[in-house]
Design a protein around this motif. Structure first.
Motif, mmCIF file in Angstrom:
data_model
loop_
_atom_site.group_PDB
_atom_site.id
_atom_site.type_symbol
_atom_site.label_atom_id
_atom_site.label_comp_id
_atom_site.label_asym_id
_atom_site.label_seq_id
_atom_site.Cartn_x
_atom_site.Cartn_y
_atom_site.Cartn_z
ATOM 1 N N ASP A 9 -4.567 -0.644 -11.174
ATOM 2 C CA ASP A 9 -4.560 -1.307 -9.853
ATOM 3 C C ASP A 9 -3.848 -2.652 -9.863
ATOM 4 O O ASP A 9 -4.369 -3.653 -9.373
ATOM 5 C CB ASP A 9 -6.012 -1.515 -9.364
ATOM 6 C CG ASP A 9 -6.756 -0.198 -9.299
ATOM 7 O OD1 ASP A 9 -6.127 0.812 -8.949
ATOM 8 O OD2 ASP A 9 -7.963 -0.176 -9.635
ATOM 9 N N ASN A 11 -1.467 -5.460 -8.728
ATOM 10 C CA ASN A 11 -0.787 -5.979 -7.529
ATOM 11 C C ASN A 11 -0.124 -7.276 -7.934
ATOM 12 O O ASN A 11 -0.675 -8.031 -8.734
ATOM 13 C CB ASN A 11 -1.804 -6.292 -6.423
ATOM 14 C CG ASN A 11 -2.331 -5.020 -5.790
ATOM 15 O OD1 ASN A 11 -1.788 -4.537 -4.804
ATOM 16 N ND2 ASN A 11 -3.373 -4.435 -6.378
ATOM 17 N N GLU A 22 2.251 -2.999 -5.734
ATOM 18 C CA GLU A 22 1.027 -2.656 -5.005
ATOM 19 C C GLU A 22 0.282 -1.528 -5.711
ATOM 20 O O GLU A 22 0.843 -0.436 -5.888
ATOM 21 C CB GLU A 22 1.376 -2.200 -3.573
ATOM 22 C CG GLU A 22 1.855 -3.342 -2.706
ATOM 23 C CD GLU A 22 2.283 -2.882 -1.311
ATOM 24 O OE1 GLU A 22 2.084 -1.694 -0.971
ATOM 25 O OE2 GLU A 22 2.833 -3.724 -0.593
ATOM 26 N N ASP A 23 -0.909 -1.808 -6.137
ATOM 27 C CA ASP A 23 -1.789 -0.794 -6.729
ATOM 28 C C ASP A 23 -1.108 0.096 -7.761
ATOM 29 O O ASP A 23 -1.175 1.326 -7.681
ATOM 30 C CB ASP A 23 -2.380 0.108 -5.628
ATOM 31 C CG ASP A 23 -3.261 -0.689 -4.697
ATOM 32 O OD1 ASP A 23 -3.960 -1.590 -5.186
ATOM 33 O OD2 ASP A 23 -3.222 -0.413 -3.479
ATOM 34 N N ASN A 25 -0.710 1.987 -11.078
ATOM 35 C CA ASN A 25 -1.509 2.554 -12.165
ATOM 36 C C ASN A 25 -0.574 3.312 -13.092
ATOM 37 O O ASN A 25 0.269 4.075 -12.617
ATOM 38 C CB ASN A 25 -2.571 3.522 -11.615
ATOM 39 C CG ASN A 25 -3.710 2.771 -10.962
ATOM 40 O OD1 ASN A 25 -4.580 2.224 -11.631
ATOM 41 N ND2 ASN A 25 -3.676 2.698 -9.633
ATOM 42 N N GLY A 60 -5.766 -6.760 -10.751
ATOM 43 C CA GLY A 60 -5.429 -5.612 -11.588
ATOM 44 C C GLY A 60 -5.480 -5.981 -13.054
ATOM 45 O O GLY A 60 -5.744 -7.130 -13.427
ATOM 46 N N ARG A 215 4.922 0.716 -5.306
ATOM 47 C CA ARG A 215 3.799 1.455 -5.871
ATOM 48 C C ARG A 215 4.348 2.647 -6.643
ATOM 49 O O ARG A 215 5.526 2.964 -6.529
ATOM 50 C CB ARG A 215 2.822 1.908 -4.777
ATOM 51 C CG ARG A 215 3.473 2.399 -3.516
ATOM 52 C CD ARG A 215 2.473 2.837 -2.460
ATOM 53 N NE ARG A 215 1.812 1.756 -1.771
ATOM 54 C CZ ARG A 215 0.480 1.551 -1.790
ATOM 55 N NH1 ARG A 215 -0.317 2.366 -2.435
ATOM 56 N NH2 ARG A 215 -0.042 0.549 -1.123
#
Ligand SMILES: Nc1ncnc2c1ncn2[C@@H]1O[C@H](COP(=O)(O)OP(=O)(O)OP(=O)(O)O)[C@@H](O)[C@H]1O
Ligand SMILES: [Mg+2]
Length: 306
Positions: A9, A11, A22-23, A25, A60, A215
Protein backbone atom coordinates in the motif's frame (compact mmCIF):
# COMPACT_ATOMS: atom_id res chain seq x y z
CA UNK A 1 10.36 -18.79 -2.33
CA UNK A 2 11.69 -16.02 -0.11
CA UNK A 3 10.46 -12.50 -0.73
CA UNK A 4 13.35 -10.14 -1.47
CA UNK A 5 11.17 -7.04 -1.74
CA UNK A 6 7.70 -6.60 -0.36
CA UNK A 7 5.81 -3.37 -0.96
CA UNK A 8 2.49 -2.77 0.75
CA UNK A 9 0.00 0.00 0.00
CA UNK A 10 2.71 2.48 -0.93
CA UNK A 11 1.53 6.03 -1.65
CA UNK A 12 3.81 8.94 -2.43
CA UNK A 13 3.17 12.62 -2.97
CA UNK A 14 5.94 15.10 -3.85
CA UNK A 15 6.07 18.32 -1.85
CA UNK A 16 4.42 20.27 -4.68
CA UNK A 17 1.34 18.05 -4.40
CA UNK A 18 2.10 15.69 -7.34
CA UNK A 19 0.72 12.27 -6.49
CA UNK A 20 3.27 9.89 -8.00
CA UNK A 21 2.28 6.55 -6.44
CA UNK A 22 -1.08 5.24 -5.29
CA UNK A 23 -1.59 2.04 -3.32
CA UNK A 24 1.31 0.18 -4.90
CA UNK A 25 1.65 -3.45 -3.87
CA UNK A 26 4.44 -5.64 -5.15
CA UNK A 27 6.37 -8.77 -4.21
CA UNK A 28 9.71 -9.64 -5.78
CA UNK A 29 11.06 -13.07 -4.91
CA UNK A 30 14.72 -13.83 -4.33
CA UNK A 31 16.46 -14.68 -7.60
CA UNK A 32 13.72 -13.24 -9.79
CA UNK A 33 14.11 -10.76 -12.63
CA UNK A 34 11.21 -8.34 -12.60
CA UNK A 35 10.53 -5.54 -15.08
CA UNK A 36 8.42 -2.49 -14.32
CA UNK A 37 6.97 -0.88 -17.41
CA UNK A 38 4.80 2.19 -17.73
CA UNK A 39 4.56 5.48 -19.63
CA UNK A 40 6.62 8.63 -18.92
CA UNK A 41 5.68 10.10 -15.58
CA UNK A 42 4.11 6.83 -14.39
CA UNK A 43 6.12 6.85 -11.18
CA UNK A 44 8.71 4.19 -12.07
CA UNK A 45 11.69 6.22 -10.89
CA UNK A 46 9.79 7.42 -7.83
CA UNK A 47 9.02 3.80 -6.99
CA UNK A 48 12.61 2.61 -7.43
CA UNK A 49 13.88 5.43 -5.20
CA UNK A 50 11.80 3.91 -2.40
CA UNK A 51 13.55 0.54 -2.75
CA UNK A 52 16.85 1.74 -1.34
CA UNK A 53 15.55 4.38 1.01
CA UNK A 54 16.29 7.55 -0.99
CA UNK A 55 12.60 8.35 -0.80
CA UNK A 56 10.57 7.36 2.17
CA UNK A 57 6.81 7.49 2.44
CA UNK A 58 4.78 7.62 5.60
CA UNK A 59 1.93 5.90 3.75
CA UNK A 60 2.75 2.27 3.10
CA UNK A 61 5.63 -0.06 3.71
CA UNK A 62 8.72 -1.34 1.90
CA UNK A 63 10.45 -4.46 3.24
CA UNK A 64 13.74 -5.95 2.08
CA UNK A 65 14.21 -9.58 3.07
CA UNK A 66 11.47 -9.09 5.65
CA UNK A 67 12.92 -5.97 7.30
CA UNK A 68 11.00 -2.73 7.03
CA UNK A 69 13.18 0.00 5.50
CA UNK A 70 11.72 2.51 7.95
CA UNK A 71 13.55 0.65 10.73
CA UNK A 72 17.09 0.54 9.33
CA UNK A 73 19.76 3.11 8.47
CA UNK A 74 20.43 3.87 4.80
CA UNK A 75 23.96 2.47 5.11
CA UNK A 76 22.42 -0.88 5.96
CA UNK A 77 19.91 -0.73 3.12
CA UNK A 78 22.49 -0.06 0.42
CA UNK A 79 24.41 -3.19 1.36
CA UNK A 80 21.45 -5.21 0.12
CA UNK A 81 19.92 -2.98 -2.53
CA UNK A 82 22.06 -1.36 -5.22
CA UNK A 83 20.28 1.25 -7.31
CA UNK A 84 21.58 2.29 -10.73
CA UNK A 85 20.11 5.72 -11.48
CA UNK A 86 18.33 6.63 -14.70
CA UNK A 87 20.76 9.54 -15.17
CA UNK A 88 24.39 8.44 -14.78
CA UNK A 89 25.37 11.97 -13.76
CA UNK A 90 23.45 11.34 -10.52
CA UNK A 91 25.68 8.33 -9.83
CA UNK A 92 29.18 9.43 -10.67
CA UNK A 93 30.67 12.27 -8.68
CA UNK A 94 34.32 11.48 -7.91
CA UNK A 95 37.36 12.83 -9.81
CA UNK A 96 38.28 9.41 -11.27
CA UNK A 97 36.34 6.32 -12.20
CA UNK A 98 38.44 4.28 -9.78
CA UNK A 99 37.34 6.53 -6.92
CA UNK A 100 33.71 6.22 -7.95
CA UNK A 101 33.86 2.44 -8.00
CA UNK A 102 35.89 2.24 -4.79
CA UNK A 103 33.61 4.62 -2.88
CA UNK A 104 30.91 2.07 -2.05
CA UNK A 105 33.16 -0.87 -1.07
CA UNK A 106 35.32 1.47 1.03
CA UNK A 107 32.26 2.64 2.91
CA UNK A 108 31.40 -1.00 3.54
CA UNK A 109 34.69 -1.09 5.47
CA UNK A 110 36.44 -3.52 3.12
CA UNK A 111 40.23 -3.77 3.12
CA UNK A 112 42.13 -1.91 0.39
CA UNK A 113 43.11 -5.12 -1.43
CA UNK A 114 39.54 -6.27 -1.60
CA UNK A 115 38.35 -2.85 -2.74
CA UNK A 116 40.90 -2.93 -5.59
CA UNK A 117 39.85 -6.46 -6.49
CA UNK A 118 36.17 -5.50 -6.63
CA UNK A 119 36.86 -2.41 -8.74
CA UNK A 120 38.96 -4.46 -11.15
CA UNK A 121 36.28 -7.15 -11.45
CA UNK A 122 33.45 -4.66 -12.08
CA UNK A 123 35.45 -2.73 -14.68
CA UNK A 124 36.42 -5.95 -16.48
CA UNK A 125 32.83 -7.19 -16.58
CA UNK A 126 31.63 -3.94 -18.12
CA UNK A 127 34.48 -3.67 -20.61
CA UNK A 128 35.92 -0.61 -18.86
CA UNK A 129 39.33 -1.98 -17.85
CA UNK A 130 41.92 0.75 -18.33
CA UNK A 131 39.41 3.49 -17.53
CA UNK A 132 40.45 3.69 -13.86
CA UNK A 133 42.00 7.16 -14.10
CA UNK A 134 39.44 8.66 -16.45
CA UNK A 135 37.27 11.51 -15.21
CA UNK A 136 33.67 10.17 -15.09
CA UNK A 137 32.24 13.46 -16.33
CA UNK A 138 34.25 13.28 -19.51
CA UNK A 139 33.04 9.80 -20.45
CA UNK A 140 30.51 9.36 -23.26
CA UNK A 141 26.90 8.81 -22.24
CA UNK A 142 27.05 5.06 -22.95
CA UNK A 143 30.31 4.73 -21.03
CA UNK A 144 28.75 6.61 -18.12
CA UNK A 145 25.75 4.22 -18.12
CA UNK A 146 28.09 1.25 -17.92
CA UNK A 147 30.28 2.97 -15.32
CA UNK A 148 27.22 3.61 -13.12
CA UNK A 149 26.36 -0.07 -13.21
CA UNK A 150 29.98 -0.93 -12.41
CA UNK A 151 29.88 1.46 -9.42
CA UNK A 152 26.88 -0.36 -8.00
CA UNK A 153 28.17 -3.84 -8.87
CA UNK A 154 31.37 -3.19 -6.93
CA UNK A 155 29.12 -3.22 -3.83
CA UNK A 156 27.93 -6.75 -4.79
CA UNK A 157 24.35 -6.14 -3.62
CA UNK A 158 21.91 -9.04 -3.32
CA UNK A 159 19.29 -6.96 -5.08
CA UNK A 160 20.13 -4.87 -8.12
CA UNK A 161 17.65 -2.17 -9.11
CA UNK A 162 18.14 -0.53 -12.50
CA UNK A 163 16.35 2.51 -13.87
CA UNK A 164 16.26 2.44 -17.69
CA UNK A 165 19.59 0.60 -18.03
CA UNK A 166 19.45 0.23 -21.83
CA UNK A 167 18.33 3.79 -22.69
CA UNK A 168 20.56 5.51 -25.25
CA UNK A 169 23.01 2.65 -25.64
CA UNK A 170 24.29 1.51 -29.03
CA UNK A 171 23.18 -1.98 -30.11
CA UNK A 172 26.34 -3.75 -28.97
CA UNK A 173 26.45 -2.03 -25.58
CA UNK A 174 22.73 -2.72 -25.15
CA UNK A 175 23.17 -6.43 -25.91
CA UNK A 176 26.22 -6.62 -23.62
CA UNK A 177 24.35 -4.96 -20.79
CA UNK A 178 21.38 -7.33 -21.15
CA UNK A 179 23.85 -10.24 -21.09
CA UNK A 180 25.61 -8.93 -17.96
CA UNK A 181 22.34 -8.44 -16.08
CA UNK A 182 21.15 -11.95 -16.98
CA UNK A 183 24.46 -13.48 -16.02
CA UNK A 184 24.52 -11.73 -12.65
CA UNK A 185 21.10 -13.14 -12.00
CA UNK A 186 21.80 -16.67 -13.25
CA UNK A 187 25.35 -17.12 -11.89
CA UNK A 188 25.23 -15.18 -8.64
CA UNK A 189 21.51 -15.34 -7.91
CA UNK A 190 21.21 -11.54 -7.75
CA UNK A 191 17.59 -10.41 -7.65
CA UNK A 192 16.94 -7.89 -10.42
CA UNK A 193 14.34 -5.12 -10.67
CA UNK A 194 14.36 -3.03 -13.84
CA UNK A 195 12.26 -0.06 -14.89
CA UNK A 196 12.31 0.25 -18.66
CA UNK A 197 10.65 1.49 -21.82
CA UNK A 198 12.66 -0.96 -23.88
CA UNK A 199 9.89 -3.50 -24.50
CA UNK A 200 12.09 -5.39 -26.96
CA UNK A 201 14.45 -6.12 -24.08
CA UNK A 202 11.81 -7.06 -21.51
CA UNK A 203 11.24 -10.69 -22.57
CA UNK A 204 14.99 -11.36 -22.36
CA UNK A 205 15.50 -9.38 -19.19
CA UNK A 206 12.55 -10.31 -17.03
CA UNK A 207 10.68 -13.39 -15.83
CA UNK A 208 7.79 -11.27 -14.69
CA UNK A 209 6.40 -7.85 -15.56
CA UNK A 210 4.47 -5.22 -13.62
CA UNK A 211 2.66 -2.43 -15.44
CA UNK A 212 2.80 0.71 -13.30
CA UNK A 213 0.83 3.85 -13.96
CA UNK A 214 0.73 5.52 -10.55
CA UNK A 215 -0.83 2.28 -9.35
CA UNK A 216 -0.15 -1.30 -10.39
CA UNK A 217 -2.31 -1.87 -13.45
CA UNK A 218 -1.31 -5.44 -14.27
CA UNK A 219 1.18 -8.18 -13.42
CA UNK A 220 2.23 -11.34 -15.24
CA UNK A 221 4.60 -12.99 -17.69
CA UNK A 222 5.81 -11.04 -20.72
CA UNK A 223 3.56 -13.29 -22.81
CA UNK A 224 0.50 -12.29 -20.79
CA UNK A 225 1.27 -8.56 -20.65
CA UNK A 226 2.32 -8.14 -24.28
CA UNK A 227 -0.65 -10.03 -25.66
CA UNK A 228 -3.10 -7.70 -23.91
CA UNK A 229 -3.28 -5.04 -26.54
CA UNK A 230 -5.88 -2.88 -24.79
CA UNK A 231 -3.72 -2.80 -21.68
CA UNK A 232 -0.71 -1.70 -23.72
CA UNK A 233 -2.65 0.96 -25.59
CA UNK A 234 -4.20 2.36 -22.40
CA UNK A 235 -0.76 2.66 -20.82
CA UNK A 236 1.04 3.97 -23.88
CA UNK A 237 3.28 0.93 -24.16
CA UNK A 238 4.91 -0.56 -27.24
CA UNK A 239 4.52 -4.12 -28.52
CA UNK A 240 7.86 -5.89 -29.21
CA UNK A 241 8.76 -5.51 -32.90
CA UNK A 242 9.15 -9.25 -33.35
CA UNK A 243 5.52 -9.78 -32.22
CA UNK A 244 4.37 -7.25 -34.79
CA UNK A 245 6.25 -9.10 -37.51
CA UNK A 246 4.56 -12.38 -36.61
CA UNK A 247 1.17 -10.66 -36.67
CA UNK A 248 2.00 -9.58 -40.23
CA UNK A 249 2.97 -13.16 -41.03
CA UNK A 250 -0.40 -14.30 -39.67
CA UNK A 251 -2.08 -12.13 -42.30
CA UNK A 252 -0.10 -14.15 -44.85
CA UNK A 253 -1.38 -17.42 -43.45
CA UNK A 254 1.33 -18.23 -40.91
CA UNK A 255 -0.20 -20.24 -38.12
CA UNK A 256 0.71 -19.03 -34.66
CA UNK A 257 -1.38 -18.82 -31.54
CA UNK A 258 1.19 -17.32 -29.20
CA UNK A 259 3.18 -14.48 -30.73
CA UNK A 260 6.95 -14.77 -30.22
CA UNK A 261 8.33 -11.91 -28.12
CA UNK A 262 12.03 -12.31 -28.80
CA UNK A 263 14.36 -13.49 -31.56
CA UNK A 264 14.95 -16.74 -29.63
CA UNK A 265 11.23 -17.44 -29.41
CA UNK A 266 10.86 -16.59 -33.10
CA UNK A 267 13.60 -19.06 -34.07
CA UNK A 268 11.96 -21.74 -31.95
CA UNK A 269 8.58 -21.08 -33.53
CA UNK A 270 9.88 -21.05 -37.09
CA UNK A 271 11.89 -24.24 -36.51
CA UNK A 272 8.82 -26.03 -35.15
CA UNK A 273 6.68 -24.85 -38.07
CA UNK A 274 9.25 -25.98 -40.63
CA UNK A 275 9.51 -29.41 -38.96
CA UNK A 276 5.74 -29.91 -38.84
CA UNK A 277 5.31 -28.80 -42.45
CA UNK A 278 7.87 -31.13 -44.00
CA UNK A 279 10.70 -28.62 -44.27
CA UNK A 280 8.71 -25.64 -45.52
CA UNK A 281 6.87 -22.58 -44.33
CA UNK A 282 3.81 -21.81 -46.41
CA UNK A 283 2.83 -18.20 -46.80
CA UNK A 284 0.24 -16.95 -49.24
CA UNK A 285 -1.66 -13.87 -50.29
CA UNK A 286 -5.40 -14.36 -50.29
CA UNK A 287 -8.32 -12.03 -50.99
CA UNK A 288 -8.27 -10.41 -47.54
CA UNK A 289 -4.54 -10.31 -46.85
CA UNK A 290 -4.07 -6.63 -47.65
CA UNK A 291 -7.19 -5.61 -45.71
CA UNK A 292 -5.88 -7.52 -42.72
CA UNK A 293 -2.47 -5.86 -42.98
CA UNK A 294 -4.17 -2.47 -43.20
CA UNK A 295 -6.20 -3.26 -40.08
CA UNK A 296 -3.04 -4.29 -38.30
CA UNK A 297 -1.32 -1.04 -39.23
CA UNK A 298 -4.17 1.03 -37.86
CA UNK A 299 -4.15 -1.05 -34.68
CA UNK A 300 -0.55 0.01 -34.09
CA UNK A 301 -1.02 3.52 -35.42
CA UNK A 302 -1.06 5.20 -32.01
CA UNK A 303 2.54 4.11 -31.58
CA UNK A 304 3.45 5.47 -35.04
CA UNK A 305 6.31 3.05 -35.49
CA UNK A 306 4.96 0.87 -38.26
N1 LIG B 1 11.07 16.05 -7.39
C1 LIG B 1 9.85 16.07 -7.88
N2 LIG B 1 8.94 17.00 -7.49
C2 LIG B 1 7.70 17.02 -7.98
N3 LIG B 1 7.20 16.11 -8.85
C3 LIG B 1 8.06 15.16 -9.26
C4 LIG B 1 9.41 15.09 -8.82
N4 LIG B 1 10.00 14.03 -9.40
C5 LIG B 1 9.07 13.47 -10.19
N5 LIG B 1 7.90 14.14 -10.11
C6 LIG B 1 6.62 13.82 -10.80
O1 LIG B 1 6.20 12.54 -10.35
C7 LIG B 1 5.62 11.80 -11.42
C8 LIG B 1 6.36 10.49 -11.59
O2 LIG B 1 7.67 10.77 -12.06
P1 LIG B 1 8.75 9.62 -12.29
O3 LIG B 1 10.04 10.29 -12.63
O4 LIG B 1 8.72 8.73 -11.12
O5 LIG B 1 8.15 8.87 -13.56
P2 LIG B 1 8.80 7.76 -14.50
O6 LIG B 1 7.77 6.69 -14.66
O7 LIG B 1 10.12 7.37 -13.98
O8 LIG B 1 8.94 8.54 -15.89
P3 LIG B 1 10.03 8.34 -17.08
O9 LIG B 1 9.56 7.18 -17.88
O10 LIG B 1 9.91 9.63 -17.84
O11 LIG B 1 11.38 8.15 -16.47
C9 LIG B 1 5.69 12.72 -12.64
O12 LIG B 1 4.44 13.35 -12.78
C10 LIG B 1 6.78 13.70 -12.28
O13 LIG B 1 6.56 14.94 -12.93
MG1 LIG C 1 12.02 7.43 -14.75
Amino acid sequence: MKEAITVRDLNYMYSDGTRALEDVNMAVYEGERVAIVGPNGAGKTTFLLHLNGILHSTEGQVEVFGTSLGKVKREEIIKDVGLVFQDPDDQLFMPTLFDDLAFGPMNLGLKEDEVRERVKKALLLLGLSGYENRCPHHLSYGEKKKASLAAVMSMEPRILVLDEPTANLDPRSRAELIGIIKELNEREGTTIVIATHDVNAVPALANRVYVLNKRIIAEGTSQKIFSDFELLRANNLEVPEISKLFEVLQCFGYNCEELPLSIDEAIEHLTRTVEVNGGHIHLHVHEHTHDEVKKLKSKYEHHKTF
